[in-house]
Design an enzyme around this catalytic site. Structure first.
Site, PDB file in Angstrom:
ATOM      1  N   ASP A 121      -9.257   2.352  -0.154  1.00  0.00           N
ATOM      2  CA  ASP A 121     -10.143   2.363  -1.426  1.00  0.00           C
ATOM      3  C   ASP A 121     -10.583   3.579  -1.796  1.00  0.00           C
ATOM      4  O   ASP A 121     -11.082   4.462  -1.437  1.00  0.00           O
ATOM      5  CB  ASP A 121     -10.990   1.642  -1.980  1.00  0.00           C
ATOM      6  CG  ASP A 121     -11.009   1.654  -3.362  1.00  0.00           C
ATOM      7  OD1 ASP A 121     -10.843   2.957  -3.758  1.00  0.00           O
ATOM      8  OD2 ASP A 121     -11.716   0.805  -3.765  1.00  0.00           O
ATOM      9  N   HIS A 122      -9.076   5.238  -2.109  1.00  0.00           N
ATOM     10  CA  HIS A 122      -9.179   6.414  -2.023  1.00  0.00           C
ATOM     11  C   HIS A 122     -11.123   6.734  -2.281  1.00  0.00           C
ATOM     12  O   HIS A 122     -11.548   8.287  -2.095  1.00  0.00           O
ATOM     13  CB  HIS A 122      -7.948   7.020  -2.273  1.00  0.00           C
ATOM     14  CG  HIS A 122      -7.952   6.768  -3.908  1.00  0.00           C
ATOM     15  ND1 HIS A 122      -7.451   5.921  -4.386  1.00  0.00           N
ATOM     16  CD2 HIS A 122      -8.275   7.703  -4.902  1.00  0.00           C
ATOM     17  CE1 HIS A 122      -7.222   5.570  -5.393  1.00  0.00           C
ATOM     18  NE2 HIS A 122      -7.644   7.281  -5.923  1.00  0.00           N
TER      19      HIS A 122
ATOM     20  N   HIS B 154     -12.096  -0.126  -7.369  1.00  0.00           N
ATOM     21  CA  HIS B 154     -13.306   1.248  -7.125  1.00  0.00           C
ATOM     22  C   HIS B 154     -14.495   1.194  -7.680  1.00  0.00           C
ATOM     23  O   HIS B 154     -15.785   1.348  -7.756  1.00  0.00           O
ATOM     24  CB  HIS B 154     -11.987   2.026  -8.250  1.00  0.00           C
ATOM     25  CG  HIS B 154     -10.623   2.652  -7.831  1.00  0.00           C
ATOM     26  ND1 HIS B 154     -10.749   2.498  -6.326  1.00  0.00           N
ATOM     27  CD2 HIS B 154      -9.997   2.428  -8.113  1.00  0.00           C
ATOM     28  CE1 HIS B 154      -9.553   2.705  -6.240  1.00  0.00           C
ATOM     29  NE2 HIS B 154      -8.408   2.789  -7.454  1.00  0.00           N
TER      30      HIS B 154
HETATM   31  P1  NAD Z   1       6.954   4.726  -2.572  1.00  0.00           P
HETATM   32  O1  NAD Z   1       7.850   4.370  -4.411  1.00  0.00           O
HETATM   33  O2  NAD Z   1       7.384   6.594  -3.723  1.00  0.00           O
HETATM   34  O3  NAD Z   1       7.585   4.678  -1.668  1.00  0.00           O
HETATM   35  C1  NAD Z   1       8.258   3.912  -1.435  1.00  0.00           C
HETATM   36  C2  NAD Z   1       8.346   3.905   0.182  1.00  0.00           C
HETATM   37  O4  NAD Z   1       9.141   2.490   0.368  1.00  0.00           O
HETATM   38  C3  NAD Z   1      10.173   5.148   0.150  1.00  0.00           C
HETATM   39  O5  NAD Z   1      10.145   5.775   1.300  1.00  0.00           O
HETATM   40  C4  NAD Z   1      10.793   3.835   0.334  1.00  0.00           C
HETATM   41  O6  NAD Z   1      11.615   4.206   0.700  1.00  0.00           O
HETATM   42  C5  NAD Z   1      10.120   2.810   0.736  1.00  0.00           C
HETATM   43  N1  NAD Z   1      10.389   1.656   1.017  1.00  0.00           N
HETATM   44  C6  NAD Z   1      11.031   0.569   0.280  1.00  0.00           C
HETATM   45  N2  NAD Z   1      11.966  -0.675   0.607  1.00  0.00           N
HETATM   46  C7  NAD Z   1      12.456  -0.022   1.790  1.00  0.00           C
HETATM   47  C8  NAD Z   1      12.548  -1.175   2.521  1.00  0.00           C
HETATM   48  N3  NAD Z   1      12.849  -2.495   2.855  1.00  0.00           N
HETATM   49  N4  NAD Z   1      12.581  -1.096   3.816  1.00  0.00           N
HETATM   50  C9  NAD Z   1      11.541   0.891   4.634  1.00  0.00           C
HETATM   51  N5  NAD Z   1      11.442   0.680   3.416  1.00  0.00           N
HETATM   52  C10 NAD Z   1      11.362   0.402   2.098  1.00  0.00           C
HETATM   53  O7  NAD Z   1       5.719   4.382  -3.609  1.00  0.00           O
HETATM   54  P2  NAD Z   1       4.568   5.283  -3.585  1.00  0.00           P
HETATM   55  O8  NAD Z   1       4.078   5.761  -4.895  1.00  0.00           O
HETATM   56  O9  NAD Z   1       3.975   6.037  -2.449  1.00  0.00           O
HETATM   57  O10 NAD Z   1       3.123   4.340  -3.071  1.00  0.00           O
HETATM   58  C11 NAD Z   1       3.303   3.247  -2.038  1.00  0.00           C
HETATM   59  C12 NAD Z   1       2.191   2.212  -1.679  1.00  0.00           C
HETATM   60  O11 NAD Z   1       0.789   2.998  -1.976  1.00  0.00           O
HETATM   61  C13 NAD Z   1       1.632   1.359  -2.869  1.00  0.00           C
HETATM   62  O12 NAD Z   1       1.182   0.339  -1.977  1.00  0.00           O
HETATM   63  C14 NAD Z   1       1.162   1.994  -4.058  1.00  0.00           C
HETATM   64  O13 NAD Z   1       0.697   0.447  -5.216  1.00  0.00           O
HETATM   65  C15 NAD Z   1       0.052   2.222  -3.362  1.00  0.00           C
HETATM   66  N6  NAD Z   1      -0.759   3.581  -3.966  1.00  0.00           N
HETATM   67  C16 NAD Z   1       0.792   4.658  -4.238  1.00  0.00           C
HETATM   68  C17 NAD Z   1      -0.522   6.217  -4.812  1.00  0.00           C
HETATM   69  C18 NAD Z   1       0.569   6.928  -5.131  1.00  0.00           C
HETATM   70  O14 NAD Z   1      -0.389   7.845  -5.545  1.00  0.00           O
HETATM   71  N7  NAD Z   1       1.948   6.998  -5.433  1.00  0.00           N
HETATM   72  C19 NAD Z   1      -1.714   6.106  -5.020  1.00  0.00           C
HETATM   73  C20 NAD Z   1      -2.707   4.971  -4.306  1.00  0.00           C
HETATM   74  C21 NAD Z   1      -1.863   4.032  -4.652  1.00  0.00           C
END
Ligand code: NAD
Length: 494
Positions: A178-179, A241
């Site tokens: 939980d950042h 949060h």
């Molecule tokens: P994103 O969609 O940008 O990235 C998803 C990644 O998963 C990609 O690298 C994609 O290639 C990979 N992927 C998807 N299906 C796949 C498969 N079957 N096999 C292998 N790789 C696969 O998503 P994101 O924004 O980076 O978020 C990732 C996680 O972090 C999510 O759970 C999101 O809720 C959480 N999160 C993200 C942020 C943010 O700032 N982006 C903030 C808080 C939480």
């Protein structure tokens, strides 16, 4: 003693947004500070077919502006390896295992493995199982799993997810991010309370009138409408949060500031949060959705006009509420919270309003009470504190005025304070789970949120009900005024 940490990081979702925006820069900061040096390697995996060289270029791009020099950045990036991998394909885990073992030997990583799941939670169960079945877990070092939110979308899905992960990893190997818990000022809550007798001795229902937590965002859902429309403010912000901040504010002093002791106290606080009856929900909670409006000549679309959002969406972009904690310390003290998108100003702060003196001796002609003393903890984007006191106005009379003692970190200090992800990754390398959420906390939070969700899902509401650029629907103000309080932070009036 060397501060160098030794580990192999395997980042699932290595091509994703989170990896590029947060994880690679945080790893670089740890490298710059010497926490990572020679003995570390990173495997990035995702479905795309990338070469190691291309991957290293992406990593270099992501630390652009942070790097000491091109050579230093290139040296850092040389520790990164890319493995194209579909997480559902068992075959791929044997390739991953080979690469893991090669790097373990090459960089002398002592079998220390940190798996970071930076991808959709739908895959958490299958990845954990495949890591175990594919023999990627080691006996010689540590195995730690970092997972991102959201952890389930209600109690039963969270329980199912937890059981899947627990089949391969023990609770003490699981680090649920939980950042907010990595933020400097959230961590400072414990310092304010437990390092200052002045506050800790007053930290109870005899001296505190109410506590207000605001997490306000000025942006709308931007390009995340598709995700957000299935989530909403309640699941996106309250379940994690806000309830985490409530538990830090409300917990009893731990016997030591160590992960086990702190978590035990946080869990007890969360378990004392009053669970509402469905019919009570309208008395304690307010939901809202932003509508279109023009602020200072700038036009904003309403939530229902956003990309990938249903035109009749019932998803809330704002939630305010009153949490009651039924224990000796907090009985009768409301913990108000509000969070929403497209609000007047971006900012996270906690306002602690102390009870008033029993009588206003300074105003003979009116029953007006003195303004309350308020301790404010500014969490972001400004970091710092303020304390509001009543003092005598300079002059002949006995009029009072509010004196605001304020300490805000300078922009430079804030810029240099470690990023939440940097701190959290370092904590995980140290095996310190203080700032991660334990399953019992997740479970209590979902039980609280589920009741609200179910009550809301049974009723259609007339959205939108607040204009972009406001501080939410009027009912959010009424929630406090009916108890004789008001929101301390009013950006629309400032
Ligand atoms: P994103 O969609 O940008 O990235 C998803 C990644 O998963 C990609 O690298 C994609 O290639 C990979 N992927 C998807 N299906 C796949 C498969 N079957 N096999 C292998 N790789 C696969 O998503 P994101 O924004 O980076 O978020 C990732 C996680 O972090 C999510 O759970 C999101 O809720 C959480 N999160 C993200 C942020 C943010 O700032 N982006 C903030 C808080 C939480």
């Amino acid at each position: 003693m060397s501060k160098e940490k030794i580990a192999l990081f395997t980042i699932f979702g290595g091509t994703g947004d989170l990896a590029k925006r947060k994880l690679y820069p945080s790893l670089y900061r740890l490298y710059k500070k010497g926490f990572l040096a020679e003995k570390f390697a990173v495997i990035g995996t995702a479905r795309r077919e990338w070469t190691d060289e291309y991957y290293r270029d992406i990593v270099m791009d992501s630390i652009n502006g942070l790097a000491e020099s091109y050579e230093h950045a290139a040296e850092f990036a040389s520790h990164f390896y890319y493995q194209s991998h579909n997480v559902t394909d068992i075959e791929h885990y044997s390739t991953l295992k080979k690469l893991t073992e090669t790097l373990d030997e090459k960089y002398q990583l002592e079998g220390n493995r940190l798996f970071y799941l930076a991808m959709s939670p739908n895959f958490f169960g299958i990845i954990s199982q495949n890591l175990k079945d594919g023999l990627l877990l080691t006996d010689s070092g540590f195995n730690r799993l970092i997972i991102e939110k959201p952890f389930g979308h209600n109690y039963s899905s969270a329980l199912e997810l937890n059981e899947q992960i627990r089949a391969s990893f023990a609770e003490d190997q699981i680090y649920r991010i939980d950042h907010y818990l990595g933020k400097e000022m959230v961590q400072n809550i414990s310092a304010v309370r437990f390092a200052n007798n002045m506050f800790e001795s007053m930290w109870n229902n005899r001296y505190i009138d109410n506590i207000q937590i605001t997490l306000s965002e000025s942006l709308g859902v931007e390009e995340r409408g598709g995700y957000y429309d299935t989530s909403g403010a309640l699941r996106d912000m309250l379940q994690n949060h806000i309830l985490q901040m409530v538990s830090l504010l409300a917990m009893e002093p731990p016997t030591r500031l160590h992960d086990k002791e702190i978590r035990a106290e946080k869990i007890k606080a969360l378990q004392a949060v009053r669970l509402f009856k469905p019919e009570d929900v309208p008395h304690y909670l307010v939901r809202g959705q932003y509508g279109r409006s023009t602020v200072n000549g700038e036009h904003f679309e309403g939530y229902r006009e956003e990309l990938n959002v249903a035109p009749d969406s019932q998803t809330e972009t704002f939630v305010a509420g009153k949490i009651m904690i039924d224990n000796f310390r907090w009985s009768g003290v409301p913990f108000y919270f509000r969070t929403g998108k497209r609000l007047a100003e971006k900012g996270t702060q906690i306002d602690i309003e102390f009870k008033n003196v029993p009588l206003n001796l300074f105003n003979d002609n009116s029953d007006e009470p003195l303004p309350p003393n308020v301790l404010t903890i500014y969490i972001q984007p400004t970091e710092g504190f303020s304390l509001e006191l009543n003092t005598k106005k300079v002059g002949l009379g006995l009029e009072t005025e509010t004196l605001k003692l304020e300490q805000k970190h300078s922009a430079e200090t804030t810029a240099n304070s470690p990023e939440a992800y940097e701190k959290l990754i370092l904590d995980c390398l140290n095996g310190d789970s203080t700032n991660f959420t334990h399953w019992d906390e997740v479970a209590s939070s979902w039980k609280f949120v589920d009741i609200i969700r179910q009550a809301w899902d049974n009723e259609t509401i007339d959205f939108p009900n607040y204009p972009s650029g406001s501080m939410g629907p009027i009912e959010s103000d009424l929630l406090l005024t009916k108890d004789g309080f008001q929101w301390h932070w009013c950006p629309t009036k400032e």
